[in-house]
Design an enzyme around this catalytic site. Sequence first.
Site, PDB file in Angstrom:
ATOM      1  N   HIS A 196      -6.464  -2.111  15.146  1.00 54.02           N
ATOM      2  CA  HIS A 196      -6.696  -1.335  13.924  1.00 54.02           C
ATOM      3  C   HIS A 196      -6.499  -2.209  12.683  1.00 54.02           C
ATOM      4  CE1 HIS A 196      -6.432   2.459  11.483  1.00 54.02           C
ATOM      5  NE2 HIS A 196      -5.719   1.667  10.705  1.00 54.02           N
ATOM      6  N   GLU A 197      -5.377  -2.913  12.626  1.00 49.02           N
ATOM      7  CA  GLU A 197      -5.094  -3.725  11.430  1.00 49.02           C
ATOM      8  C   GLU A 197      -6.096  -4.862  11.320  1.00 49.02           C
ATOM      9  OE1 GLU A 197      -3.227  -2.140   9.600  1.00 49.02           O
ATOM     10  OE2 GLU A 197      -2.191  -0.923  11.097  1.00 49.02           O
TER      11      GLU A 197
ATOM     12  N   MET B 159       0.615  -2.967   8.613  1.00 52.24           N
ATOM     13  CA  MET B 159      -0.127  -3.065   7.350  1.00 52.24           C
ATOM     14  C   MET B 159      -1.075  -4.248   7.388  1.00 52.24           C
ATOM     15  SD  MET B 159      -0.711  -1.844   4.391  1.00 52.24           S
ATOM     16  CE  MET B 159      -1.977  -2.600   3.389  1.00 52.24           C
ATOM     17  N   GLU B 160      -2.303  -3.981   6.941  1.00 51.63           N
ATOM     18  CA  GLU B 160      -3.419  -4.918   7.124  1.00 51.63           C
ATOM     19  C   GLU B 160      -3.546  -5.971   6.026  1.00 51.63           C
ATOM     20  OE1 GLU B 160      -3.725  -1.564   6.375  1.00 51.63           O
ATOM     21  OE2 GLU B 160      -5.391  -1.207   5.003  1.00 51.63           O
ATOM     22  N   ASN B 161      -2.459  -6.396   5.381  1.00 45.49           N
ATOM     23  CA  ASN B 161      -2.539  -7.401   4.315  1.00 45.49           C
ATOM     24  C   ASN B 161      -3.458  -8.550   4.706  1.00 45.49           C
ATOM     25  OD1 ASN B 161      -0.192  -5.998   3.163  1.00 45.49           O
ATOM     26  ND2 ASN B 161       0.861  -6.948   4.890  1.00 45.49           N
TER      27      ASN B 161
ATOM     28  N   GLU C 112       0.848  -1.192   0.000  1.00 47.96           N
ATOM     29  CA  GLU C 112       0.000   0.000   0.000  1.00 47.96           C
ATOM     30  C   GLU C 112       0.886   1.245   0.000  1.00 47.96           C
ATOM     31  OE1 GLU C 112      -2.831   0.363   3.184  1.00 47.96           O
ATOM     32  OE2 GLU C 112      -3.678   2.178   2.342  1.00 47.96           O
TER      33      GLU C 112
ATOM     34  N   GLU D  90      -9.578   4.424   6.404  1.00 44.97           N
ATOM     35  CA  GLU D  90      -8.724   4.834   7.532  1.00 44.97           C
ATOM     36  C   GLU D  90      -9.501   5.586   8.611  1.00 44.97           C
ATOM     37  OE1 GLU D  90      -6.223   3.352   8.019  1.00 44.97           O
ATOM     38  OE2 GLU D  90      -5.494   2.694   6.066  1.00 44.97           O
TER      39      GLU D  90
ATOM     40  N   HIS E  79      -9.384  -3.670   9.940  1.00 44.18           N
ATOM     41  CA  HIS E  79      -9.357  -3.438   8.488  1.00 44.18           C
ATOM     42  C   HIS E  79      -9.855  -4.650   7.697  1.00 44.18           C
ATOM     43  CE1 HIS E  79      -7.767   0.465   7.572  1.00 44.18           C
ATOM     44  NE2 HIS E  79      -6.584   0.302   8.129  1.00 44.18           N
TER      45      HIS E  79
END
Length: 876
Positions: free
Chosen positions: A300-301, A266-268, A124, A323, A304
């Site tokens: 948070h991740e 990062m929310e992969n 991202e 976000e 997502h």
Amino acid sequence: MSAPQATYLADYRPPAYRVTHTELAFELDPSATRVKAGLQLERHPEYEAGESLWLDGEQLKLLSLAIDGRVLGEHEYQLNEQGLSIANVPERFLLETEVEISPEDNTALEGLYRSGSMFCTQCEAEGFRRITFYPDRPDVMATFSTTVIGDATRDPVLLSNGNPTQRGELADGRHFVTWQDPHPKPSYLFALVAGDLHRVEDSFTTMSGRKVALEIWVEKENLGKTDHAMVSLKHAMRWDEQTYGREYDLDLFMIVAVNDFNMGAMENKGLNIFNSAAVLAHPDTATDAAFQRVESIVAHEYFHNWSGNRVTCRDWFQLSLKEGFTVFRDQSFSADMNSAAVKRIEDVSFFRTAQFAEDAGPTAHPVRPDHYIQIGNFYTLTIYEKGAELVRMLYHLAGPEAFRQGSDLYFARFDGQAVTIEDFVDCMAEASGQDFSQFMRWYGQAGTPEIDAHGEYDYANAEYRLILRQRTPATPGQLDKQALHIPIRLGLVGSKSGSDLPLTLGGQSLGSESVIHLCDDEQTFVFTDVHEAPVVSLLRGQSAPVKLHMPYSREDLAFLLVNDSDDFNRWDAGQRLSMLALEDLIAAHRNGVEKVMDSRLSDAFRQLLEEGSGDKAVLAEMLTLPSEAYIAEQQIRVDVDAIHAAREFVRQSLARELRDLWLAVYQANQSDEPYAPTAQQVGQRQLKNVALSYLMSQPDDGVVALAQRQFEAAANMTDVRHALTLLVHGDHEAVSAPALKAFGHKWAHDPLVMDQWFNIQVTRPQADALDRVRFLMEHPAFSLTNPNKVRALIGGFAQNRINFHRLDGEGYRLVADVVIELNRLNPEIAARIITPLTRWQRFDETRQALMKAELERIQAQPLSANVYEVVEMALA
Ligand code: B3K
Ligand code: ZN
């Protein structure tokens, strides 16, 4: 070099070709990784036959290219630095490419790169195009199947998104694992990790009874630091089921800790990659604040997975769709896990300082910008924090039930799709039956709205008239602003009774607290049946991201500080009272007049200390003065020295006048309980350490000995670090120098603790801070290629207001030198580190000239698009 081009929201068109399935095969090698890609492509019905195919691709060495098995000749496609276009393609076809990339040369940390001996990815927003040729945009969603081939010794662990379906040995000591991700996703959610990693396992049973395996992957030395993240993950999974009805959708959820990472995490899909600072925590090495940060980022991740992954953004202008909503979700989660009032106070003091400053500067932009050059520059406080405030307002406007129905509708209607902010707000409007058309202006208008409030009590008619005016200042490219829909939560506190009076507005009874809606430029609200002179408590809980100007007297503020039923507004009254005292002292400093402490402030603090308060963390927040950065944000022309002098004067006066009380609080809040990051313990440590801070601002040998004992004897990093900071930031060289040395020696092996060691030294107010930065940049534990080190040392120094703003300009020069160096290595981090220089217009003429000169020096270099865009905005 040609100037980088802007992208405009108004130019959005759907992709000409969709990818329905993606097959990837990686042959990992540090300097020459081979990536084979097979894309099933299909023309979008809106486009005509013959439309050419565009694939993004940067820094890729193309080895082969075929359509439906036929290799294309060089004349059949066009290749440039941004990608590849192919003119005549069928309506449906298989495109196969093979490219070579060099992870070890990738210092930008976007795409596939090396962190230590690991391979990892960050895609991202537009990193996937550095891995293979692809329509690298969020509205192209495909299922992925990924085979990772690595060296069995160097890369024993091979991870990607989804579930592992096949693994095996190959010749030459290599092995492979194939991963299938059944959920269609945009390329920015792709992830790959390989290396010598170790796992901590757990499991979670979802509300429908499915067992999900949870794995946290770390390097061996970090195996003891994952408990808190695992507990936080399970709490987050349960909370999202209970609060939003959202269940996890794969059989496996993985987190990997990586040392070199540009952001927090990062929310992969199924494979979250974390900056090690945002996932590892142990009482010996991480502070309470770090524990809380881990909890909120893990959540948070994870959140997502629905707000971002299952339902994603149509284009990057909609970034706040995922976000802002996800920050709101993580804030609500942390509020439920800890003290809700403290969480709100912390979040608000952060965004009022940092996001308001962004919104008032040359890089101000709306929550939904209408153009950008580098999307990587738009992961901002405005997109995240202000975006979350907009969702919070929608939550309060709709009410909790309708908000939940709106979010259910949103997830059901748009599951598997890439959508817009309107789609989200429309669901909320539909579920609540409200009209949010005026509210939508919040998304398009930059700048912090200001409200001028004024109240009059009419004793004879038992009426309280509240007059509110709104204005939003001009921001770059937006001179005229329209009136916004601003919800204002308020109460009228009886000046005699000290309790909330019943509210009657327009003949309607509203209970003891209500929300009024300011939608016009100016409105008057007349409350009737007010039988006692009230003090109005406005904007409770900071019900809108605005600046409120209300001419409160100091007596009113002292009254609210004690009597307001809303903890947040009690805190805010204290902040306002402190600000009034500070403003007087700033003026006195400027005019060379003797400074006199406002006794009303000392009295208020004395009362707080004597009475105590239920929540120790709330009390600690109330006893904390506004930061220098916050005070600066209140001034039109920032006077760095006067702010520092005034704040120090208040701190020292409070320390002197209330010494015995501080000492009593310090002693009463010692504890030998084993460490736990609970709200109760965190609050107690916070209160104790606030007391120690005051004591250390007027230190005698006894107090220094207290700090020294805390440094030496404390069994947790919160207390150790706080004591060390106070020693280093005071003039106690004889104690602090050996302490610093011992600490650096003890933790030399732990990069996250060394970051704290760097940070403590470069934030000290003494004039040698800058020399220390230069000295520490040569330290073996420092590296310009590691973003955490750069943030700790250079970012930390830029927060050191009096030293960064030195009148000889050396502070600015140092930061500009680093920006120039990082511009080559890591443009995204370079463009962030430059931020404090972009605020040049707020300072005195001498500093303005010095800061501007540094920006111009940067501008004269060959620049990355990231730094180019920020410098252009700053100097426009
Ligand atoms: N979505 C990521 C942002 C990464 C962007 C880097 N250029 C982190 C987060 O907000 O969860
Ligand atoms: Zn996010």
